[in-house]
Design a protein around this motif. Structure first.
Motif, mmCIF file in Angstrom:
data_model
loop_
_atom_site.group_PDB
_atom_site.id
_atom_site.type_symbol
_atom_site.label_atom_id
_atom_site.label_comp_id
_atom_site.label_asym_id
_atom_site.label_seq_id
_atom_site.Cartn_x
_atom_site.Cartn_y
_atom_site.Cartn_z
ATOM 1 N N THR A 1 -21.338 23.317 -22.954
ATOM 2 C CA THR A 1 -22.085 23.438 -21.695
ATOM 3 C C THR A 1 -21.552 24.595 -20.849
ATOM 4 O O THR A 1 -22.226 25.055 -19.933
ATOM 5 C CB THR A 1 -21.941 22.144 -20.875
ATOM 6 N N GLY A 2 -20.332 25.016 -21.104
ATOM 7 C CA GLY A 2 -19.706 26.072 -20.302
ATOM 8 C C GLY A 2 -18.945 25.519 -19.099
ATOM 9 O O GLY A 2 -18.309 26.262 -18.353
ATOM 10 N N GLU B 1 -8.006 26.785 -22.937
ATOM 11 C CA GLU B 1 -8.301 27.444 -21.653
ATOM 12 C C GLU B 1 -7.027 27.706 -20.844
ATOM 13 O O GLU B 1 -6.990 28.593 -19.991
ATOM 14 C CB GLU B 1 -9.255 26.568 -20.827
ATOM 15 N N THR C 1 -16.195 23.582 -18.887
ATOM 16 C CA THR C 1 -14.724 23.714 -18.924
ATOM 17 C C THR C 1 -14.309 25.112 -18.481
ATOM 18 O O THR C 1 -13.374 25.278 -17.698
ATOM 19 C CB THR C 1 -14.182 23.419 -20.343
HETATM 20 C C1 PRP Z 1 -13.906 21.672 -26.572
HETATM 21 C C2 PRP Z 1 -13.588 23.143 -26.375
HETATM 22 C C3 PRP Z 1 -13.671 23.299 -24.882
HETATM 23 C C4 PRP Z 1 -14.755 22.312 -24.492
HETATM 24 C C5 PRP Z 1 -16.036 23.046 -24.279
HETATM 25 O O1 PRP Z 1 -12.746 20.965 -26.360
HETATM 26 O O2 PRP Z 1 -12.313 23.460 -26.900
HETATM 27 O O3 PRP Z 1 -12.444 22.987 -24.274
HETATM 28 O O4 PRP Z 1 -14.890 21.381 -25.586
HETATM 29 O O5 PRP Z 1 -17.060 22.221 -23.807
HETATM 30 P P1 PRP Z 1 -17.943 22.611 -22.537
HETATM 31 O O6 PRP Z 1 -18.415 24.030 -22.714
HETATM 32 O O7 PRP Z 1 -19.110 21.650 -22.585
HETATM 33 O O8 PRP Z 1 -17.114 22.419 -21.309
HETATM 34 P P2 PRP Z 1 -12.535 19.511 -26.892
HETATM 35 O O9 PRP Z 1 -13.097 18.543 -25.908
HETATM 36 O O10 PRP Z 1 -13.052 19.388 -28.282
HETATM 37 O O11 PRP Z 1 -10.952 19.351 -26.839
HETATM 38 P P3 PRP Z 1 -9.771 20.390 -27.160
HETATM 39 O O12 PRP Z 1 -9.662 21.310 -25.994
HETATM 40 O O13 PRP Z 1 -8.578 19.507 -27.278
HETATM 41 O O14 PRP Z 1 -10.115 21.117 -28.430
#
Ligand code: PRP
Length: 212
Positions: free
Chosen positions: A162-163, A145, A165
């Motif tokens: 969940t969206g 992100e 992040t």
């Molecule tokens: C994953 C993905 C997003 C987040 C999405 O990251 O890359 O950053 O989860 O989840 P959400 O829609 O519920 O907010 P992860 O926690 O696996 O870590 P990373 O960013 O290091 O890949």
């Protein structure tokens, strides 16, 4: 490991969901629950050995036949490919691949070649190739992100669950790329040599999933 079925689980949530599934099937999962730091655990009385590994390594162990079965996300399968059979959609670990970027921005506007950041460069390449669209892809290892926020990329291809992040960072989904969930995969040779045991286990899993 003639009669033993060895199954590699992706450490973390998919591991927990699989262990819960095994427990609901009546398996004794106490050794896995009390694993401490051990990485190979028995399912007592079932001739099954659980191996705990990182997602991409689950595929490696299954491809090489040192594990007969594996539980891994479709995201890792799509990114890594490989030679094995995908047997069952386990239904848990649901999320999706999406193209996202800064809220209110039209990703497709303009003629310049867009830059897309992702941890999943193969998935990203395949997605834009299917559209016949040329993009520059930048590999990012995590917290993808950041890339559009810092001005490195016009968009990202990433996992959205969940969206939250995206939302908390002022980003939004532009387009869905593919649905993701946990899959049971099997080594191609094991599928022949241990067919009966594997078929029986898969039948039990499918029955349990139907009853959920
Ligand atoms: C994953 C993905 C997003 C987040 C999405 O990251 O890359 O950053 O989860 O989840 P959400 O829609 O519920 O907010 P992860 O926690 O696996 O870590 P990373 O960013 O290091 O890949």
């Amino acid at each position: 490991m003639n009669d033993v079925i060895r199954i590699a689980l992706t450490k973390g949530r998919l591991e927990k969901d699989t262990v819960n599934l095994f427990e609901s099937m009546g398996f004794d999962v106490s050794a896995v629950r009390d694993k401490g730091r051990r990485l190979i655990l028995p399912i007592n009385g079932r001739g099954i050995e659980v191996v705990l590994a990182k997602a991409a390594d689950v595929i490696t162990y299954v491809e090489h036949g040192v594990c007969d079965l594996g539980v891994v996300g479709k995201d890792t399968i799509m990114e890594h490919g490989g030679k094995y059979f995908e047997l069952v959609d386990l239904g848990f670990g649901k999320c999706r691949f999406a193209l996202a970027g800064k809220k209110g921005t039209d990703f497709y506007k303009g003629y310049g070649v867009k830059t897309v950041a992702s941890k999943y460069t193969n998935v990203t390449r395949a997605f834009f190739e299917s559209k016949g669209m040329d993009v520059d892809i930048v590999k990012i290892e995590g917290s993808v992100e950041l890339a559009p926020l810092l001005g490195l990329a016009d968009g990202i291809v990433d996992i959205v669950e969940t969206g939250t992040t995206l939302k908390e960072n002022g980003l939004e989904v532009y387009e869905n790329v593919a649905p993701v969930s946990a899959r049971l995969i099997v080594n191609t040779v094991s599928m022949k040599l241990k067919k009966e045991c594997i078929d029986r286990l898969v039948e039990m899993i499918e029955k349990e999933l139907r009853n959920k």
